[in-house]
Scaffold this active site. Structure first.
Site, PDB file in Angstrom:
ATOM      1  N   ASP A 113      14.793  -5.575  -3.922  1.00  0.00           N
ATOM      2  CA  ASP A 113      14.183  -6.294  -5.079  1.00  0.00           C
ATOM      3  C   ASP A 113      13.405  -5.098  -5.263  1.00  0.00           C
ATOM      4  O   ASP A 113      12.610  -3.992  -5.051  1.00  0.00           O
ATOM      5  CB  ASP A 113      13.666  -7.245  -5.115  1.00  0.00           C
ATOM      6  CG  ASP A 113      12.241  -7.007  -4.581  1.00  0.00           C
ATOM      7  OD1 ASP A 113      12.164  -6.251  -2.724  1.00  0.00           O
ATOM      8  OD2 ASP A 113      10.874  -7.628  -4.392  1.00  0.00           O
ATOM      9  N   GLU A 134       9.790  -8.014  -1.668  1.00  0.00           N
ATOM     10  CA  GLU A 134       8.734  -7.729  -1.406  1.00  0.00           C
ATOM     11  C   GLU A 134       8.088  -7.202  -2.248  1.00  0.00           C
ATOM     12  O   GLU A 134       6.802  -7.370  -2.106  1.00  0.00           O
ATOM     13  CB  GLU A 134       9.467  -5.914  -0.722  1.00  0.00           C
ATOM     14  CG  GLU A 134       8.331  -4.956   0.033  1.00  0.00           C
ATOM     15  CD  GLU A 134       7.504  -4.040  -1.147  1.00  0.00           C
ATOM     16  OE1 GLU A 134       5.950  -3.599  -0.885  1.00  0.00           O
ATOM     17  OE2 GLU A 134       7.782  -4.110  -1.646  1.00  0.00           O
TER      18      GLU A 134
HETATM   19  C1  LIG Z   1      -3.791  13.271   0.687  1.00  0.00           C
HETATM   20  C2  LIG Z   1      -2.592  12.584   0.654  1.00  0.00           C
HETATM   21  C3  LIG Z   1      -2.316  11.001  -0.816  1.00  0.00           C
HETATM   22  C4  LIG Z   1      -1.303   9.993  -0.482  1.00  0.00           C
HETATM   23  C5  LIG Z   1      -0.820  10.148  -1.864  1.00  0.00           C
HETATM   24  C6  LIG Z   1       0.424   8.897  -1.844  1.00  0.00           C
HETATM   25  C7  LIG Z   1       1.738   9.791  -2.614  1.00  0.00           C
HETATM   26  C8  LIG Z   1       2.539   8.508  -3.117  1.00  0.00           C
HETATM   27  C9  LIG Z   1       3.019   7.481  -1.600  1.00  0.00           C
HETATM   28  C10 LIG Z   1       3.712   7.165  -1.736  1.00  0.00           C
HETATM   29  C11 LIG Z   1       2.882   5.862  -2.264  1.00  0.00           C
HETATM   30  C12 LIG Z   1       3.158   4.865  -2.259  1.00  0.00           C
HETATM   31  C13 LIG Z   1       3.423   3.278  -3.012  1.00  0.00           C
HETATM   32  C14 LIG Z   1       3.912   2.584  -3.113  1.00  0.00           C
HETATM   33  C15 LIG Z   1       4.455   0.884  -2.904  1.00  0.00           C
HETATM   34  C16 LIG Z   1       5.714   0.777  -3.073  1.00  0.00           C
HETATM   35  C17 LIG Z   1       5.750  -0.208  -2.149  1.00  0.00           C
HETATM   36  C18 LIG Z   1       5.106  -1.341  -3.300  1.00  0.00           C
HETATM   37  O1  LIG Z   1       5.057  -1.286  -4.237  1.00  0.00           O
HETATM   38  N1  LIG Z   1       4.937  -2.493  -2.862  1.00  0.00           N
HETATM   39  C19 LIG Z   1       4.325  -3.107  -3.714  1.00  0.00           C
HETATM   40  C20 LIG Z   1       4.397  -4.776  -2.491  1.00  0.00           C
HETATM   41  C21 LIG Z   1       3.495  -6.254  -3.288  1.00  0.00           C
HETATM   42  S1  LIG Z   1       2.647  -7.397  -2.502  1.00  0.00           S
HETATM   43  C22 LIG Z   1       1.006  -7.312  -2.589  1.00  0.00           C
HETATM   44  C23 LIG Z   1       2.567  -3.167  -4.041  1.00  0.00           C
HETATM   45  O2  LIG Z   1       2.190  -3.541  -5.172  1.00  0.00           O
HETATM   46  O3  LIG Z   1       1.767  -1.833  -3.294  1.00  0.00           O
END
Ligand SMILES: CCCCCCCC/C=C\CCCCCCCC(=O)N[C@@H](CCSC)C(=O)O
Length: 569
Positions: free
Chosen positions: A128, A192
């Site tokens: 999703d 997810e």
């Molecule tokens: C010094 C280090 C800094 C770190 C930088 C990170 C840069 C970005 C890298 C990854 C980002 C991850 C965030 C994306 C999350 C993707 C998954 C997601 O969106 N999950 C949902 C789940 C919902 S259920 C509560 C969420 O909202 O987290």
């Protein structure tokens, strides 16, 4: 104490501190295996053909949006399912692969290995995506058009490159006759983005009902290959999420009194709530730097930094407050040192001339592992300090503890080495996942949970997650496929190559063998690193003669000339 004694004491303290600082600075160097780089010229390199690109674009065009728990585009999920079925004929017809559709839309693949004594592992991803506001995008979010070598689409980095990358790698391997030793599972959840309770949780229950107790490790989406995110480091840093922040969504509610706007009360429900929200934004939670996985991250990365930064990062016990201040300046670094707070929704009022009868706001916290849900609630209550604001928990999850990331932790090292095979100039380090993943549903199967997305990011790209213009370059998608290829191949081994010194010679040859000329009987294995280690005189004589024969046999041009004993020549 005399002035002289005071000076001597101060000098002694400063010298001791200096010694500690320097020792830590120059001794914190993490393991670095030599890995065989994956090159585009390699015979097993998976090239991004037009066909591969087209099926990725097609997957991105299917808008499998999740809106809220239980509310997702069901037809689109089915459509994506049949697209996967058609795109990967070898995977879906192989006798080694069993596919189960879970809870109507999620997919669980079981790939059978020949060696049942090896603990299986688990790769996960999600089908999703979040909604997209099309008008704000440069290119439509569900067209998957290409501009300047980038494919623009919702799901391009979160996380259809994972779904398609894993299946491309498996399709390739199976079509080349790959028969795994180690069994593995691939779990694709369908919700997810709205906590995974229908998809990943059902996959996990299915695995439990089959009697699965343990997996060797789990790899899900997560952190990325970051360029320019970490102050002082120029080369790419690939962070493997060993921990995950928790979350807490709070509902703030104020009951007001409806009435005519010509005769307002001193404060309306909206005004009261706005003040509460404003206080929350003005009072960020304190830095927790040093109490979670970010400490390990900085200590791992310190040796990549210029000397001054290296000294600082190796000694957070002393320089923590400076680093905290520095990291607080930018959202991505701020996110790793503290529980963050986002006011995400605000509703109130029905008409321009009617006083609002109530107002509601939602606050979404991402909780640092060193803090509890209760602590955050108490903090917010104290900051708001207004009984007219009712606070209730809408949803929550405690942070996930750090998974092992040591020298001999199989899953961590397999992921780290696979990353470095693809991004050869990158350094890897454990980090903390700042968003949430489906991994929470699999925590009973293993402590070895890792979160890494094979996505290359530059500053500013973090806004594309759930934002506008989400995109991935064609080259990066090719890397993602090859990354999963190496994960599957590397994880198929029984042990980490690194358990011997052979890892330091891996760049010279693929023909690495491990044998000790030692005769062993049952029970002797305890003598290794145990007590009463011994060898018989006869065995030692055999060992000498074994090496004699290794040297003389290897001195031949080819295998044909190998003889049994020198007297037979
Ligand atoms: C010094 C280090 C800094 C770190 C930088 C990170 C840069 C970005 C890298 C990854 C980002 C991850 C965030 C994306 C999350 C993707 C998954 C997601 O969106 N999950 C949902 C789940 C919902 S259920 C509560 C969420 O909202 O987290």
């Amino acid at each position: 104490m005399s002035c002289k004694q005071l000076c001597i004491t101060l000098v002694a303290i400063c010298s001791a501190l200096l010694v500690i600082v320097l020792v830590r600075t120059f001794t914190l160097v993490p393991r670095k295996d030599v890995v065989i780089a994956c090159k585009t010229a390699d015979s097993d390199f998976i090239k991004l053909t037009d066909q591969i690109l087209k099926r990725f674009q097609k997957a991105l065009q299917i808008d499998t949006i999740s809106f809220k728990r239980g509310e997702y585009n069901r037809d689109q999920l089915l459509l994506l399912g049949s697209h996967l079925q058609k795109s990967f004929p070898v995977v879906h017809s192989s006798p080694l692969v069993k596919l189960d559709i879970i809870a109507n839309y999620s997919r669980l693949y079981t790939i059978s290995g020949s060696n049942t004594s090896l603990t299986p592992y688990l790769l996960t991803a999600h089908l999703d995506v979040v909604p997209a506001i099309a008008e704000e995008w440069e290119l439509p979010p569900f067209d998957a058009q290409i501009k300047d070598e980038f494919i623009y689409a919702r799901g391009a980095i979160d996380f259809k490159q994972g779904i398609m990358g894993i299946l491309e790698a498996l399709e390739y391997l199976l079509s080349k006759g790959f028969k795994p030793n180690r069994s593995f599972y691939i779990g694709f959840g369908h919700d997810e983005e709205v906590t995974g309770v229908d998809g990943a949780r059902a996959i996990s229950q299915e695995l439990q009902s089959r009697g699965l107790k343990q997996v060797e490790f789990l790899l899900d989406e997560g952190l990325a290959v970051l360029n320019g995110f970490i102050p002082g480091i120029k080369k790419p840093v690939a962070l493997i999420g060993i921990g995950e922040k928790g979350f807490l969504t709070l509902k703030l509610y104020v009951k007001g009194e409806a009435g005519h706007s010509s005769m307002p009360l001193k404060e309306t429900a909206i005004g009261i709530l706005a003040k509460a929200v404003s206080k929350i934004e003005d009072n960020p939670l304190p830095s927790m730097l040093g109490y979670g996985p970010e400490k390990e991250m900085l200590e791992h990365l310190a040796h990549e930094m210029p000397l001054a930064a290296r000294i600082v990062m190796s000694n957070l016990w002393l320089f923590g407050p400076i680093v905290s201040w520095f990291f607080s300046q930018k959202p991505p670094t701020n996110a790793i040192i503290r529980t963050v707070t986002s006011v995400t929704m605000f509703n109130g009022g029905v008409k321009t001339n009617v006083l609002p009868s109530d107002a509601t706001a939602y606050i979404n916290h991402r909780i640092h592992p060193a803090q509890s849900l209760q602590e955050i609630m108490d903090y917010d209550r104290a900051v708001i300090n207004d009984d007219r604001v009712q606070i209730s928990v809408e949803d929550s999850m405690v942070a996930a503890a750090g998974s092992p990331s040591g020298e001999n932790d199989f899953g961590y090292q397999i992921i780290s080495n696979s990353i470095r095979q693809i991004w050869t100039n990158a350094t890897t380090a454990p980090g903390m996942m700042i968003g949430n993943t489906d991994t929470k549903h699999y925590k009973d199967f293993t402590k070895n949970i890792y979160r890494f997305s094979p996505t290359v990011m530059f500053p500013g790209d973090e806004k594309r997650f759930h934002g506008v213009n989400e995109r991935i370059s064609k080259n990066n998608y090719e890397q993602a496929i090859n990354f999963y290829y190496h994960i599957i191949v590397n994880a198929d081994k029984r042990l980490l190559m690194g358990n011997t010194d052979t890892r330091h010679y891996a760049m010279f040859t693929k023909n690495i063998y491990r044998f000790c000329p030692t005769v062993m009987f049952l029970g002797d294995e305890k003598r290794f690193h145990g007590i009463n280690e011994r060898i018989s005189k006869k065995n030692y004589e055999q060992a000498i003669n074994f090496y004699y024969h290794v040297i003389t046999n290897a001195d031949q041009r080819s295998l044909i000339n190998i003889h049994q004993h020198s007297d037979e020549l």
